[in-house]
Design a protein around this motif. Structure first.
Motif, short mmCIF file in Angstrom:
data_model
loop_
_atom_site.label_atom_id
_atom_site.label_comp_id
_atom_site.label_asym_id
_atom_site.label_seq_id
_atom_site.Cartn_x
_atom_site.Cartn_y
_atom_site.Cartn_z
N ASN A 162 0.81 -1.21 0.00
CA ASN A 162 0.00 0.00 0.00
C ASN A 162 0.85 1.27 0.00
OD1 ASN A 162 -3.03 -0.78 0.36
ND2 ASN A 162 -1.86 -2.21 1.59
N THR B 125 -7.52 4.61 -1.95
CA THR B 125 -7.80 3.38 -2.71
C THR B 125 -7.65 3.55 -4.22
OG1 THR B 125 -10.17 3.91 -2.76
CG2 THR B 125 -9.40 2.49 -0.95
N LEU C 183 -7.96 -0.13 -5.40
CA LEU C 183 -7.88 -1.15 -4.36
C LEU C 183 -9.27 -1.31 -3.77
CD1 LEU C 183 -4.66 0.16 -2.54
CD2 LEU C 183 -4.81 -1.46 -4.44
N SER C 184 -9.72 -2.56 -3.66
CA SER C 184 -11.07 -2.80 -3.12
C SER C 184 -11.05 -4.07 -2.26
CB SER C 184 -12.08 -2.93 -4.26
OG SER C 184 -11.72 -3.99 -5.12
N ASN C 185 -12.19 -4.37 -1.66
CA ASN C 185 -12.32 -5.52 -0.76
C ASN C 185 -11.20 -5.54 0.26
OD1 ASN C 185 -14.51 -6.26 -2.31
ND2 ASN C 185 -13.39 -7.77 -3.49
N LEU C 186 -10.87 -4.36 0.79
CA LEU C 186 -9.76 -4.25 1.74
C LEU C 186 -10.09 -4.94 3.05
CD1 LEU C 186 -9.61 -1.00 0.25
CD2 LEU C 186 -7.39 -1.63 1.15
N ASN C 187 -9.19 -5.83 3.48
CA ASN C 187 -9.30 -6.53 4.74
C ASN C 187 -7.92 -6.54 5.39
OD1 ASN C 187 -10.10 -8.13 6.85
ND2 ASN C 187 -10.21 -10.01 5.66
N TYR D 67 -6.71 -8.06 -0.19
CA TYR D 67 -7.39 -7.01 -0.96
C TYR D 67 -7.45 -7.42 -2.42
CZ TYR D 67 -3.02 -4.47 -2.54
OH TYR D 67 -1.83 -4.08 -3.10
#
Length: 152
Positions: A21, A42, A65-69, A74
């Motif tokens: 990141n 993101t 960037l998506s579905n961040l966990n 991600y």
């Protein structure tokens, strides 16, 4: 095109997550990256120059960037336009698992190309994509596992 793989990195999951990141680290790790700029937490804008067989192209791209966990997983997706060469778009699901003193980074990529690039043939495109992906993950491994490299 689909591609899966993994990279073992001698660093904690949090350290690898930060590297994935960090636009400065990513810029150094992406083969042919000329610029990478955070537009939001993101969204990134990138300019990447690549050569696939006889075709050289500079892609102006947008990465999301998506579905961040954090710091587990991600999805990174993007699209780049290479002018006369065509376009490339795709995404990767990235997961980070700690095993002993290492982090195992697993990726599952789906991508497609169009325009002049698509005329090169899937074998050449697939082998080049795999080479570029491996180069990226090798570079990332060095950047996040070697503090002297990450600092400079």
């Amino acid at each position: 095109m689909e591609m899966t793989g993994e990279e073992r990195i001698a660093a904690s999951r949090e350290t690898v997550w930060r590297g994935l990141n960090d636009p400065d680290i990513l810029k150094r790790c992406i083969p042919g990256c000329q610029s990478l700029e955070m537009k939001s937490p993101t969204e990134l804008a990138a300019i990447v120059k690549v050569k696939i067989g006889p075709v050289s192209a500079t892609f102006n791209g947008h990465v999301t960037l998506s579905n961040l966990n954090p710091p587990l997983s991600y999805r990174i997706s993007g699209e780049g336009k290479g002018g006369m060469a065509g376009f490339a778009k795709g995404g990767a699901d990235v997961t980070l698992n700690e095993e002993n003193d290492e982090t195992v980074l697993r990726y599952d990529v789906k991508a497609e190309v169009g325009g002049k690039l698509a005329q090169l043939g899937s074998r050449l495109i697939d082998s080049t994509a795999k080479k570029l992906a491996q180069q990226f993950f090798t570079n990332l491994n060095v950047a996040v596992s070697d503090p002297s490299e990450a600092a400079g």
